[in-house]
Structure formats: C-alpha cells, structure tokens
Scaffold this active site. Structure first.
Site, PDB file in Angstrom:
ATOM      1  N   ASP A 232       0.818  -1.206   0.000  1.00  0.00           N
ATOM      2  CA  ASP A 232       0.000   0.000   0.000  1.00  0.00           C
ATOM      3  C   ASP A 232       0.856   1.263   0.000  1.00  0.00           C
ATOM      4  O   ASP A 232       0.631   2.195  -0.770  1.00  0.00           O
ATOM      5  CB  ASP A 232      -0.915  -0.018   1.227  1.00  0.00           C
ATOM      6  CG  ASP A 232      -2.200   0.749   0.992  1.00  0.00           C
ATOM      7  OD1 ASP A 232      -2.605   0.878  -0.173  1.00  0.00           O
ATOM      8  OD2 ASP A 232      -2.794   1.214   1.967  1.00  0.00           O
ATOM      9  N   ASP A 278      -9.640  -1.637   2.810  1.00  0.00           N
ATOM     10  CA  ASP A 278      -9.417  -1.115   4.153  1.00  0.00           C
ATOM     11  C   ASP A 278     -10.438  -1.666   5.140  1.00  0.00           C
ATOM     12  O   ASP A 278     -10.373  -1.366   6.333  1.00  0.00           O
ATOM     13  CB  ASP A 278      -9.498   0.417   4.146  1.00  0.00           C
ATOM     14  CG  ASP A 278      -8.453   1.032   3.234  1.00  0.00           C
ATOM     15  OD1 ASP A 278      -7.364   0.446   3.120  1.00  0.00           O
ATOM     16  OD2 ASP A 278      -8.731   2.080   2.620  1.00  0.00           O
TER      17      ASP A 278
END
Length: 370
Positions: A232, A278
């Site tokens: 990420d 997420d």
C-alpha cells in the site's frame, strides 16, 4: 485510502475482490481543480466521515458473526475459504500484478470500453453478493403461510457415462425474491451509478469478504497485513499507478458518502470515500474469543479514526493500511502480552468443521480396525 483537499476527499482506490484474487489499492488523487472549488462544511465533513466509519464497521461485525456460522456448517458450499501462510505471502505480489495490469489496460485501451466490461462484470458479482447477504434476513421475515418451492439449475456436459455436471445450483422461492431485489439494485447502479446503489453492492462485497475469507491463525494474518502494508505504501507514495487506476476505475469497490448531503440531498456529488480493502483485509484478522475480537474491533476504529485525523491535519492523501495494520496487529499483541498469552495466541489455530468431521471419521475407522 482517501485524500483531503480543501475539505474534500477525492477518489479512493480499493481492492477488487474476485474469487481468490484480490487487488488492494487505496490511493487517491492529490489536487483536482474542479473539486478544489468545493469546501465542505464542518457538519457535512463530520456526517460523511462518521457515516463511512459506521458503514465500515457493519460488514466487519456481521461478517465475523456469519463466518462463525459458516465454520460450523456441514455444507461444503458454505465453508469459508482458508488463506494459508503461502497464500498470504503471495497476496501482495498478485495484487501488485493485478494493479499494474489494470494500469497498462487503461493506458493502452479506451477507458470507456474497459469500464463497460467492468461494470457488467461487477453487475453480476454484485447481484450474487447482495443476494447472499440478504438471504438470512429473508429467511426470518418470509411469511410462513406462503409455500416455498424448490428449484434447481443444472448444466451438464456430454452424455451417457461421460456426462459430467458443470453447474448444479439449488435454490428456493426466498432466493428468487433476493435475486429479483438484487437485480433491481444492479440495474439502478448500471443506469445511474447512484452512490446508494454503489454502497449496497460495496457493503455486500465487504461482508462476503469478511465472512468467506478465513485466516486460520494469527501468523497468517500478520504475514498478510505486513505484506499489504508495504504494498500500500509503495504504490501510493512511490508511483502514480494507483492514482491513475483510481481515477479511471468505475466499480462498486469502495464505500462513499457525500459531504454536501445537507446542501444537495440525495443528489449530492462531493464524496468522501473508503476502499473495501481497508475493510475486508483488517476485518479478517479476528480470533474466536470475545476478548481478542473486541480488541481488534476497537483497534480498527482507532486506526481508521487516526487515518482521518492525519488526512485533515496534513491535507494529504494517506494509505489507510499505514495506520490500520499497526493498530490491528499491535492492540491484540499488547493485550496478549498483558494477559501472558502471547505464545498461546501465536500457537492458536482455528479448525474448521470439515477438518473436525474428517478427524472424527478417521478416529472411528481406527476404532473399528481395533
């Protein structure tokens, strides 16, 4: 992840869950001249972020509850997919290849045609996911006086002794009603791309991801989250790949909520966004005890709240996993350390009902042999 620019959160990139393949991308654009003209009110911002946090918690909580039921199910089709340590280690690599592949597709081919194909693909997936999500609720509210008919969809290949089943799907009247409702939502999304339809599909994807993806031990979860943490941060801060895909990709793989809802109502157009990655990825780091589940749940709230605070403080895009991963791993570790259960926690391994049944069958065979 989301980006803050003069009170506005710009488009977010998220994972596209497709069976066992997942691409987790949580990036955003930094400056956009059109969005820069919009300045969200404090009330609108608080409502948008509060709603996103609330929506993110729903699939984690209910998905975890439903995953326990799936684990106890004797039906093999309802069993969750177990992610091994090897799968977890390869996950960020597969995600990176998928993300970069999408980036090349958008660079080479027309964005319009690619999004048309993706829309149809997620239209079908969304209908199936939403139907599966609605099924337990429909079972509770379906009137008892209405007869329930059973149906079967069967596709075979060949004939005679060489005939083999390609598709064998059994369903009933309640499933048909769920499918019709989900199809209506799907058509609404395809035609209008309305944010409510987007969220219905997004919540369904997230809940199914938490429910059906299963981490059998803490070590696997740490490997998975650690790898995606590096993934990420690299794709958000190291390249423009994630931003490009986020701006081009049109699919219900994120939760959105308008910051101008109070001013424009349901026709609002300035959105705060949160990627499904997420939600699904940290949501799968759970242990079948109340203490550690509650700890992980609170850790997720803390990590997501910290992400929002940093975005508003520094007015810059932040990868949410940068804060969620340390929180979701660190909180349970601290609790285990304080309780003197650190070694036990890493040795703990959940056993599925299928494995238990297999072991019981082996034990019975051994007894008969004796």
């Amino acid at each position: 992840m989301a980006d803050v620019n003069q009170g506005s959160v710009l488009p977010s990139e998220t994972p596209a869950l497709d069976g066992l393949n997942a691409t987790d991308s949580n990036g955003t654009d930094a400056v956009n001249a059109t969005v820069a003209k919009f300045v969200a009110t404090p009330e609108g911002t608080a409502l948008a972020y509060g709603s996103l946090v609330f929506m993110a918690l729903l699939p984690i909580f209910f998905g975890a509850l439903r995953s326990v039921s799936c684990g106890k199910s004797k039906n093999s089709s309802d069993m969750p997919e177990t992610i091994t340590g090897r799968d977890a280690a390869r996950f960020p690599i597969i995600a990176s290849c998928t993300l970069f592949g999408l980036y090349l597709f958008f660079k080479i081919f027309s964005q319009e045609y690619i999004n048309l194909l993706l829309s149809m693909y997620f239209f079908v997936l969304g209908i199936l996911a939403l139907s599966h999500t609605m099924s337990p609720f429909m079972n509770r509210i379906f009137p008892a006086n209405i007869p329930i008919k059973q149906y079967q969809l069967l596709f075979t290949q060949g004939s005679g002794e060489t005939k083999e089943e390609m598709v064998n799907y059994e369903f009933d009247t309640k499933d048909m009603i769920c499918l019709v409702i989900s199809t209506v939502v799907g058509v609404w999304y395809i035609l209008k791309k309305h944010w409510i339809a987007n969220n219905l599909f997004g919540l369904a994807f997230a809940l199914n991801g938490v429910e059906l993806l299963h981490l059998n031990n803490i070590s696997t979860g740490c490997i998975l989250l650690g790898g995606l943490f590096v993934y990420d941060v690299f794709w958000v801060f190291g390249t423009n790949v994630m931003v490009t895909v986020a701006k081009s990709f049109e699919a219900p793989i994120k939760l959105v909520f308008p910051q101008d809802l109070l001013e424009k109502g349901l026709g609002a157009s300035q959105f705060a966004m949160l990627g499904l990655g997420d939600i699904v990825i940290p949501g799968n780091l759970k242990k079948n005890t109340r203490t550690y589940f509650h700890t992980s749940f609170l850790a997720y709230i803390f990590g997501l709240g910290l992400t929002i605070w940093v975005m508003h403080t520094f007015k810059h895009a932040q990868p949410a996993l940068l804060y969620l991963v340390p929180a979701c791993i660190g909180f349970p570790l601290v609790v285990a350390l304080l309780k003197g259960e650190l070694t036990e926690m890493f040795r703990y391994e959940e056993v599925s009902a299928e494995d238990v049944a297999a072991k019981e069958g082996t034990t019975q065979v051994e007894k008969k042999d004796k």
